[in-house]
Scaffold this motif. Structure first.
Motif, short mmCIF file in Angstrom:
data_model
loop_
_atom_site.label_atom_id
_atom_site.label_comp_id
_atom_site.label_asym_id
_atom_site.label_seq_id
_atom_site.Cartn_x
_atom_site.Cartn_y
_atom_site.Cartn_z
N THR A 67 20.66 46.32 41.04
CA THR A 67 19.98 47.46 40.46
C THR A 67 18.48 47.36 40.75
N PRO A 68 17.81 48.47 41.15
CA PRO A 68 16.37 48.40 41.43
C PRO A 68 15.60 47.81 40.25
N GLY A 69 14.73 46.87 40.55
CA GLY A 69 13.94 46.23 39.51
C GLY A 69 14.51 44.91 39.06
N SER A 70 15.76 44.61 39.42
CA SER A 70 16.36 43.34 39.02
C SER A 70 16.25 42.33 40.17
N LYS A 71 16.44 41.06 39.85
CA LYS A 71 16.36 40.02 40.84
C LYS A 71 17.59 40.04 41.73
N GLU A 72 17.43 39.53 42.96
CA GLU A 72 18.53 39.49 43.90
C GLU A 72 19.66 38.62 43.37
N GLY A 73 20.88 39.12 43.47
CA GLY A 73 22.04 38.36 43.02
C GLY A 73 22.27 38.42 41.52
N VAL A 74 21.55 39.29 40.81
CA VAL A 74 21.69 39.41 39.36
C VAL A 74 22.35 40.73 39.02
N TRP A 75 23.29 40.69 38.09
CA TRP A 75 23.95 41.89 37.61
C TRP A 75 23.14 42.50 36.47
N THR A 76 22.88 43.80 36.55
CA THR A 76 22.19 44.54 35.49
C THR A 76 23.22 45.31 34.69
N CYS A 77 23.22 45.11 33.37
CA CYS A 77 24.27 45.67 32.51
C CYS A 77 23.69 46.61 31.46
N CYS A 78 24.37 47.73 31.26
CA CYS A 78 24.05 48.69 30.20
C CYS A 78 25.33 49.03 29.45
N PRO A 79 25.23 49.42 28.18
CA PRO A 79 26.42 49.84 27.45
C PRO A 79 27.06 51.05 28.13
N MET A 80 28.35 51.19 28.00
CA MET A 80 29.04 52.36 28.53
C MET A 80 28.44 53.61 27.91
N GLY A 81 28.16 54.62 28.74
CA GLY A 81 27.57 55.85 28.26
C GLY A 81 26.06 55.87 28.36
N TRP A 82 25.45 54.73 28.73
CA TRP A 82 24.01 54.65 28.90
C TRP A 82 23.69 54.65 30.40
N LYS A 83 22.49 55.10 30.76
CA LYS A 83 22.12 55.18 32.17
C LYS A 83 21.02 54.16 32.48
N PRO A 84 21.19 53.36 33.53
CA PRO A 84 20.18 52.35 33.86
C PRO A 84 19.06 52.92 34.73
N PHE A 85 17.88 52.41 34.51
CA PHE A 85 16.74 52.68 35.40
C PHE A 85 15.84 51.47 35.36
N GLN A 86 15.66 50.84 36.54
CA GLN A 86 14.91 49.60 36.63
C GLN A 86 15.51 48.58 35.65
N ALA A 87 14.77 48.08 34.67
CA ALA A 87 15.29 47.05 33.77
C ALA A 87 15.60 47.61 32.38
N THR A 88 15.88 48.92 32.30
CA THR A 88 16.06 49.58 31.01
C THR A 88 17.32 50.43 31.02
N CYS A 89 17.92 50.59 29.83
CA CYS A 89 19.08 51.45 29.63
C CYS A 89 18.67 52.63 28.75
N TYR A 90 19.16 53.82 29.06
CA TYR A 90 18.79 55.03 28.34
C TYR A 90 20.03 55.76 27.83
N PHE A 91 19.89 56.32 26.63
CA PHE A 91 20.98 57.07 26.01
C PHE A 91 20.49 58.48 25.70
N LEU A 92 21.27 59.47 26.11
CA LEU A 92 20.94 60.88 25.87
C LEU A 92 21.94 61.42 24.86
N SER A 93 21.44 61.87 23.70
CA SER A 93 22.35 62.31 22.64
C SER A 93 22.84 63.74 22.89
N SER A 94 24.00 64.04 22.35
CA SER A 94 24.54 65.40 22.41
C SER A 94 24.39 66.12 21.08
N ASP A 95 23.99 65.39 20.03
CA ASP A 95 23.76 66.00 18.73
C ASP A 95 22.27 66.02 18.42
#
Length: 215
Positions: A67-95
């Motif tokens: 993932t852009p912004g992470s180190k080579e050979g490293v897995w970047t993880c976000c909760p299901m339903g969240w969107k990754p960008f660089q080293a951060t996870c984002y959640f967009l609410s529907s309510d």
């Protein structure tokens, strides 16, 4: 008979089937290498990630390699339903909720209302939200005015940088009454300057953010 020597156990029996042990170690390694080769995404459950001290509020995570912004050979993880960008996870609410309720909701998920630090992050959020809705939509972000007029503050105590703010021209206008900030998105415009100050009691959607996990 008491005192008689016990029968000798063959070395393979004492070792507990060494051939099976080698295969048990080799198979997961082969699967992991195949996954990397294919560039696939994997879904990891809370039990398998618990050793990496990830929050336990989410049962499943989605991980990507490189993932852009992470180190080579490293897995970047976000909760299901969240969107990754660089080293951060984002959640967009529907309510929709008030600003205070929105921040409490984000905190309940181990995050906070989004803090926008760079133009790249602002552009990412603008493009992402425009792709989801076909009409105008507003989202609370983690910026609010304090008791003193025009003293804006981010929820994570990041210093407010006026030169890195993206207010609609003419905003903010009334910080004493409109103390909370919303990111306004319209599908037909590409305006980067889209922050607006509004009453905190307004009911809007929200954007939460949390640091991504790395394994």
């Amino acid at each position: 008979m008491k005192g008689s020597p016990s029968p000798r156990v063959p070395a393979e029996e004492r070792g507990g089937c060494p051939r099976l042990s080698r295969w048990a170690l080799l198979i997961p390694v082969l699967i992991f290498k195949a996954c990397i080769t294919c560039g696939c995404l994997v879904i990891l459950h809370k039990q398998s990630l618990k050793a990496h001290k990830l929050p336990e509020t989410f049962p499943e995570w989605r991980c990507a390699l490189g993932t852009p912004g992470s180190k080579e050979g490293v897995w970047t993880c976000c909760p299901m339903g969240w969107k990754p960008f660089q080293a951060t996870c984002y959640f967009l609410s529907s309510d929709s909720m008030s600003w205070d309720e929105s921040e409490k909701n984000c905190m309940g998920m181990g995050s906070h209302l989004v803090v926008i630090n760079t133009q790249a992050e602002q552009d990412f959020l603008l493009n992402w939200t425009k792709d989801i809705f076909s009409s105008r939509q507003s989202y609370f972000i983690g910026l609010s005015a304090q008791e003193v007029e025009a003293q804006w503050r981010w929820v994570d105590q990041t210093p407010y940088n006026k030169t890195a703010a993206f207010w609609i021209p003419g905003e903010p206008r009334i910080p004493k009454r409109e103390k909370c900030t919303a990111l306004q998105v319209h599908s037909r415009t590409q305006a980067r300057q889209n922050w607006n100050d509004i009453p905190c009691s307004t009911s809007l959607n929200r954007i939460c953010e949390a640091a991504a996990a790395f394994i």
